[in-house]
Design a protein around this motif. Structure first.
Motif, PDB file in Angstrom:
ATOM      1  N   LEU A   1      33.954  15.021  12.855  1.00 32.83           N
ATOM      2  CA  LEU A   1      35.162  15.630  13.529  1.00 32.83           C
ATOM      3  C   LEU A   1      36.361  14.531  13.443  1.00 32.83           C
ATOM      4  O   LEU A   1      37.311  14.687  12.700  1.00 32.83           O
ATOM      5  N   MET A   2      35.805  13.352  14.079  1.00 33.70           N
ATOM      6  CA  MET A   2      36.778  12.403  14.064  1.00 33.70           C
ATOM      7  C   MET A   2      37.015  11.833  12.896  1.00 33.70           C
ATOM      8  O   MET A   2      38.278  11.257  12.446  1.00 33.70           O
ATOM      9  N   ALA A   3      35.958  11.488  11.897  1.00 33.87           N
ATOM     10  CA  ALA A   3      36.215  11.053  10.682  1.00 33.87           C
ATOM     11  C   ALA A   3      37.201  11.870   9.667  1.00 33.87           C
ATOM     12  O   ALA A   3      37.888  11.313   9.003  1.00 33.87           O
TER      13      ALA A   3
ATOM     14  N   MET B   1      28.537   9.024   7.780  1.00 39.52           N
ATOM     15  CA  MET B   1      29.755   9.456   7.863  1.00 39.52           C
ATOM     16  C   MET B   1      30.730   8.237   8.823  1.00 39.52           C
ATOM     17  O   MET B   1      31.794   8.132   8.794  1.00 39.52           O
ATOM     18  N   LEU B   2      29.962   7.603   9.583  1.00 40.02           N
ATOM     19  CA  LEU B   2      30.569   6.451  10.222  1.00 40.02           C
ATOM     20  C   LEU B   2      30.679   5.267   9.443  1.00 40.02           C
ATOM     21  O   LEU B   2      31.785   4.705   9.368  1.00 40.02           O
ATOM     22  N   LEU B   3      30.226   5.036   8.383  1.00 35.37           N
ATOM     23  CA  LEU B   3      30.369   4.258   7.397  1.00 35.37           C
ATOM     24  C   LEU B   3      31.540   4.499   6.556  1.00 35.37           C
ATOM     25  O   LEU B   3      32.411   3.633   6.469  1.00 35.37           O
TER      26      LEU B   3
ATOM     27  N   GLY C   1      36.118   3.627   4.218  1.00 31.48           N
ATOM     28  CA  GLY C   1      37.028   4.807   3.529  1.00 31.48           C
ATOM     29  C   GLY C   1      36.290   5.151   2.223  1.00 31.48           C
ATOM     30  O   GLY C   1      36.780   5.456   1.348  1.00 31.48           O
ATOM     31  N   LYS C   2      34.967   4.445   1.840  1.00 32.62           N
ATOM     32  CA  LYS C   2      34.170   4.883   0.461  1.00 32.62           C
ATOM     33  C   LYS C   2      34.006   6.163   0.706  1.00 32.62           C
ATOM     34  O   LYS C   2      32.802   6.563   1.325  1.00 32.62           O
TER      35      LYS C   2
ATOM     36  N   PRO D   1      38.874   2.576  11.564  1.00 29.55           N
ATOM     37  CA  PRO D   1      40.238   2.516  10.565  1.00 29.55           C
ATOM     38  C   PRO D   1      40.443   3.663   9.597  1.00 29.55           C
ATOM     39  O   PRO D   1      41.558   3.696   9.224  1.00 29.55           O
ATOM     40  N   TYR D   2      39.382   4.084   9.082  1.00 26.90           N
ATOM     41  CA  TYR D   2      39.616   5.410   8.227  1.00 26.90           C
ATOM     42  C   TYR D   2      39.492   6.714   8.917  1.00 26.90           C
ATOM     43  O   TYR D   2      39.587   7.680   8.237  1.00 26.90           O
TER      44      TYR D   2
END
Length: 663
Positions: free
Chosen positions: A317-319, A253-255, A260-261, A32-33
């Motif tokens: 890259l995606m995050a 990074m997945l977290l 969004g934290k 979502p983020y």
């Protein structure tokens, strides 16, 4: 299953087959983020040199498990793999290694349309998901000193991920939910088991189940694994098994992408920056043999690291939406990957190095497994993980070349010849063809086609590499109107029609970069250039006792001894990159067979630089002395992936010799 991967389709129940009916791939939800999302493996068709690489992979080791020997010549995850070869290693090893292979094989099958490949692994996945234990956990649980490991399940998740993204099988998500929520927390929070967070958060992104997000955050907060320890942010030097570092690096990074934290993002960025500063080698991969070892011209990384590091950088890259990560992925895949495998994909190295003057059954110069076969090009290795993981590298790259940012924004995230088809919200289908020799060319052409007439409101985004000095972008020959994000992606908003063309040209220069005062190397854009040392190549038929009796079961897949057949003890005599030019050869051949480009550099022969003990690649000399009577020579550097024996990091000639060369 001895001579090919052609394995009969397993018949399952009618209801399960109905649930797994193949469908057109659609854009799947991302974290979502996150900025971009993947999930388009069922819509991507590699072309050109990338397709040639994948075809060679398919006809090479990927399609011949008998050549790789145990455990690849077994049922994989379609049943119980017997213990063989002296029962060496931990009980779970054979499942970790076949999980690597399964993931690579199913992606390779989807990308090339080879139903023998993806059909085999799809059936294994169905078997695995149908045969969960009483708690709903898939795969066996292997005892360790403290509890048990579910690390192989974390690896195998990636094959399940590819399967779901291609088929949309609705039975997968509830099985994964139950699986992850059923594993005891004390197990999940420890060591490599924590890497199951990847699957937990992917499943959360697709289901929205808050229990999964809570579980992942609890694993991080209470984790007993290397990356989570606070001293990692401040200690003098990172020290860890390289593959474990690559795998754990993605977790914060997945977290961040799911919550969004900012503290998660900062943790990931801090550790990644330290890995770059301390351990990143010129071919784009961190050193690891098997532990992080710093920036050394003759030190190695595992082939596993190429797959795991680039996959993790894909999440960065995606995050973040930052172009830098795409640049880093391309550098590793275009250089380290082909540099570690034979051109016919029938051999690979376990350990690979940027300076590599010899590659035989006794040439491993690293302290780890010193003098053994680990740097040899061979189909069978003492430990099997790299033999399995190598199958993932280029399929991973191809499956992530294209991403999405919203339902009608297509993103050219990683470049290369390919084709992509997506569904748009107006009910039409868009096909984009990417025509290019990139990275062996600076130009890329995209052609759009729609299945319905008229204009189509969509956005087209592309990465602007950090290494480019400037670039041009046109639509149908006219300058394109685009917006560039803070992360370095340009977006064109248009009402596109069939036949519209987008043309990109990147302008870059040659760089000569220093490697921790050990010497310098030459690169341009994503390509690393190296001197391909002339080699004498002979078949190695020696039996090594520590390989547990494993030999290739296919006589066409051989092990090779490669020794230098010409000079390599050169120093670079001019470090001004402005004096160098790239020459494009115009070849249409496979670029790792025949050089598409070359850079000529001045060098001179130096004294007292020879193979250590006659069999090991030496360190670069701390003091460079020109050989008496040596004159300046000019040698051609070629793309790194063309070479096996190579000189990449050149010692630098004393300043007086540089002046003589310039004159």
């Amino acid at each position: 299953m001895r001579n090919s991967i052609r394995i009969a389709v397993i018949l399952l129940t009618a209801s399960f087959l109905t649930a797994c009916g193949r469908q057109e791939a659609t854009q799947l939800p991302g974290a979502p983020y996150g900025v971009y999302s993947e999930g388009l493996i069922g819509s991507v068709s590699p072309k050109g040199w990338i397709r040639e690489f994948l075809d060679r992979q398919a006809s090479g080791l990927s399609g011949h498990p008998e050549a790789m020997c145990y455990p690849y010549n077994t049922c994989l995850w379609g049943g119980e793999i017997p213990r063989e070869r002296g029962n060496h290693g931990s009980d779970w090893w054979r499942y970790e290694q076949t999980a690597y292979y399964s993931d690579g094989l199913i992606r390779l099958g989807y990308l090339t349309g080879n139903s023998d490949f993806y059909g085999k692994i799809e059936n294994d996945i169905r078997y695995t998901l149908q045969n969960v234990d009483g708690n709903g956990i898939y795969g066996a649980r292997w005892a360790e000193e403290e509890g048990y490991t579910v690390w192989p399940q974390a690896v195998y998740f990636r094959a399940i991920q590819a399967y779901f993204e291609k088929t949309g099988d609705e039975t997968v998500l509830p099985i994964l939910e139950n699986h992850f929520l059923s594993i005891p927390f004390e197990t999940l929070r420890k060591s490599r088991n924590a890497i199951n967070m990847e699957g937990i958060l992917w499943t959360y992104a697709h289901t929205g189940n808050p229990d999964l997000l809570t579980l992942a955050e609890n694993i991080w907060e209470n984790g007993d694994f290397w990356l989570r320890e606070p001293q990692r942010l401040t200690e003098a030097k990172l020290d860890q098994h390289g593959v474990t570092a690559c795998e754990q690096l993605k977790l914060p990074m997945l977290l961040y992408a799911c919550t969004g934290k900012e503290e998660y993002r900062e943790w990931a960025m801090t550790i990644e920056k330290r890995l770059e500063d301390e351990d990143l080698l010129p071919d784009g991969v961190i050193s690891s043999a098997e532990y992080l070892a710093g920036k050394t011209a003759n030190h190695s990384h595992e082939t596993c690291d190429i797959a795991d590091y680039t996959w993790t950088l894909g999440y960065f890259l995606m995050a973040t939406g930052e172009a830098k990560w795409g640049d880093m992925i391309e550098k590793a895949v275009f250089n380290a990957c082909p540099g570690a495998v034979g051109k016919d994909f029938r051999t690979l190295q376990y350990l690979s190095s940027v300076n590599q003057f010899i590659a035989t059954g006794h040439s491993n110069n690293n302290e780890f497994m010193h003098g053994r076969t680990w740097m040899q090009y061979r189909p069978v290795h003492q430990v099997e993980c790299c033999v399995g993981n190598v199958h993932r590298i280029m399929p991973n790259y191809a499956s992530r070349m294209w991403m999405m940012s919203g339902p009608d924004e297509l993103v050219a995230a990683l470049f290369g010849p390919s084709e992509i088809s997506i569904n748009l919200s107006d009910g039409s289908r868009c096909r984009v063809s990417e025509d290019t020799q990139y990275p062996f060319s600076d130009e890329i052409d995209f052609k759009l086609a729609f299945n319905k007439p008229g204009k189509h409101d969509m956005s087209f985004a592309f990465r602007v590499p950090e290494w480019t000095d400037d670039f041009t972008a046109t639509v149908n020959g006219e300058s394109a109107n685009f917006e560039i994000s803070d992360g370095g992606f340009a977006t064109i908003h248009e009402n596109f029609r069939s036949g519209d063309r987008i043309h990109l040209e990147f302008i870059s220069h040659i760089e000569i970069n220093d490697l921790d005062n050990q010497g310098s190397y030459v690169q341009r854009g994503p390509l690393l250039f190296t001197y391909g040392i002339p080699e004498e190549c002979t078949e190695d038929v020696e039996e090594y006792p520590y390989i547990h009796g494993k030999v290739s079961e296919n006589p066409e897949f051989k092990s090779w001894n490669k020794v230098p057949a010409g000079k390599w003890n050169y120093a670079l005599t001019d470090t001004d990159a402005g004096n160098l030019e790239i020459v494009w050869t115009g070849t249409k051949s496979y670029p790792f067979d025949e050089a598409a480009c070359r850079i000529t550099v001045p060098v001179t022969e130096i004294e007292d630089w020879a193979l250590d003990e006659g069999v090991f690649t030496p360190e670069n000399p701390k003091e460079v002395r020109i050989k008496e009577g040596a004159e300046t020579e000019y040698i051609d550097l070629v793309p790194y992936g063309m070479t096996c024996l190579r000189l990449t990091v050149f010692p630098i000639a004393p300043s007086g010799n540089q002046r003589m060369a310039a004159e």
